[in-house]
Design a protein around this motif. Structure first.
Motif: not given
Length: 482
Positions: A35-38, A397-399, A463-467
């Motif tokens: 998540g930090k990398d994103v 991501h963590g959120n 990513g897939k979590d948003w989908e």
């Protein structure tokens, strides 16, 4: 305990909807390394928005021209959209437009005193008034550091209203003079918007506090170079978002009411509607100021022309064209039957309730993920402002993505309600002129563009979590429609 919980959730690659405990306490979020990398990639300039340097230049030059034009049409031509009828008439037409600006919208000393006095007074109040200390969200560009915000807009608003009333009744400063000097004040506001925008760019460069730069001068002035500029205890970005535009909007409507009362002996229901509508907005921003640090505006949007000019000049002098129109016209032109007023007031209050409570639900959900469980109690706290036992998606991501309350019906329920209110601000004068509808037309354009930016960012971030989230909360705006 929190570390174990977070680790077990991240271990499961499949996103899922989870229910919190009945005591509504959420484990504090932990941002994963991925998540930090994103976040690092999102916190860098990657592409131009708004048409790039040429597009933002057109916006910076075009909006002031449009604001002058619409004001002239309302102030001098009864709300008609005037234009040259032939090529031969272009030069005389432009000459007339310039004469109106030169004579009735020059940056007069009086306008500088009024507008500048309000800026200084609001800064003074923000510095000295008691407030509620609220921690903001972790800021990725600051190494996930959280900033503390002094939320004293509520007491500042009461102090401003009391001061304005005293000045009016002692005739030191009559509130009717605000509308009488609308053009002059608008020009001063525009000048301040440009000066502060360019000034903050150079401050950021001089102090080395710039971030997410494109290396194109005009584009970076527009988008901003600095994220969280501060003077002592005052966060300038949050201060300008609440203390400048909505204070001016409210007092412009009060000025219209005072003007009608002095000239007619009464205040029309239409003007009373606008006084109520603008007060609701100002009061909501002030009494819920502790929710603002949880918004994208605070932890991601930089303080540039896009935000500064609109707060200093755009919002206060283009959102209330209905007030300008009513101040210059006979009330018979925009009078409605009683049932229409009842419908409009009821719609306003309903939309306000959805907007206020949905904003509160999401902001307080974010606070809970920071371990904040006690919230400020200010008037009016509406029912369902805090979701008990909220459901959400825990992202890799963590959120967490809220799927409860109003947020299970739409990804942006607050935008829908906000736009309805903006439409009513124009609708209160009916079909006599289309100019007061500028707010709602412009606003829906902004909201659609903002949603596109937000959704693209979320797709990259989660990513897939948003989908998965989009499968659960299917509708972007209006449930069952879009």
């Amino acid at each position: 305990m929190a570390d174990k919980t977070a680790a077990s959730k991240h271990a499961d690659s499949k996103p899922k909807v989870e229910q919190v405990q009945k005591d509504s306490k959420l484990d504090v979020i932990i941002i994963s390394d991925a998540g930090k990398d994103v976040d690092r990639r999102l916190d860098q300039h990657s592409s131009y928005e708004f048409g790039g340097p040429w597009g933002v230049t057109a916006i910076m030059l075009g909006f002031p021209v449009l604001m002058y034009y619409l004001w002239i049409c309302l102030w001098f031509y009864d709300g008609r959209l005037v234009y040259p009828g032939s090529a031969e008439e272009v030069q005389p037409f432009l000459s007339r437009m310039w004469d109106h600006i030169r004579e009735d919208a020059n940056p007069s000393l009086y306008a500088w005193k009024v507008y500048g006095g309000n800026i200084i007074f609001q800064l003074f109040l923000a510095w000295v008034m008691p407030g509620y200390k609220q921690e903001g969200l972790p800021v990725p560009s600051l190494g996930y550091k959280t900033l503390l915000y002094n939320c004293n807009a509520l007491w500042s608003m009461y102090a401003t209203m009391a001061t304005a009333a005293a000045l009016h009744y002692t005739s030191i400063f009559r509130l009717t003079e605000i509308l009488d000097n609308f053009g002059h004040l608008m020009t001063v506001a525009m000048i301040c918007g440009f000066v502060v925008s360019f000034g903050m760019y150079f401050v950021a460069i001089a102090t080395g506090s710039q971030c997410r730069m494109s290396e194109n001068f005009i584009y970076d002035v527009f988008m901003g170079a600095i994220l969280n500029p501060r003077i002592g205890p005052i966060d300038l970005k949050m201060w300008a978002e609440v203390r400048i535009p909505w204070v001016i909007v409210f007092f412009l409507s009060v000025s219209g009411g005072c003007k009608q009362y002095e000239e007619l002996g009464y205040v029309t229901p239409n003007m009373a509607f606008m006084i109520l509508a603008t007060w609701l907005y100002l009061n909501a921003c002030a009494k819920g100021e502790e929710c603002i640090p949880q918004t994208w505006d605070m932890y991601h949007e930089k303080w540039g022309f896009m935000v500064i000019f609109w707060n200093f000049a755009g919002v206060p002098f283009s959102y209330i064209y209905s007030i300008v129109y009513m101040a210059r016209q006979d009330p018979s032109k925009y009078r409605f039957p009683t049932f229409v007023y009842v419908l409009m007031f009821a719609t306003l209050l309903t939309a306000y309730y959805v907007w206020d409570s949905s904003m509160s639900q999401k902001s307080r959900f974010k606070m809970q993920t920071q371990g904040i469980t006690k919230f400020r109690n200010t008037f009016p706290q509406l029912p369902w402002s805090i979701v008990k036992n909220p459901s959400y998606i825990q992202t890799a991501h963590g959120n967490r993505l809220l799927t409860s309350g109003w947020w299970k019906y739409s990804r942006k329920p607050n935008y829908v309600a906000d736009w309805i209110m903006s439409f009513l601000w124009g609708g209160i004068i009916g079909s006599t002129t289309i100019i007061p509808y500028f707010y709602s037309v412009f606003f829906i354009t902004v909201l659609v563009h903002r949603c596109g930016r937000d959704f693209d960012r979320c797709a990259m971030k989660y990513g897939k979590d948003w989908e998965r989230y989009c499968q659960i909360v299917k509708w972007k705006f209006i449930p069952g429609v879009y």
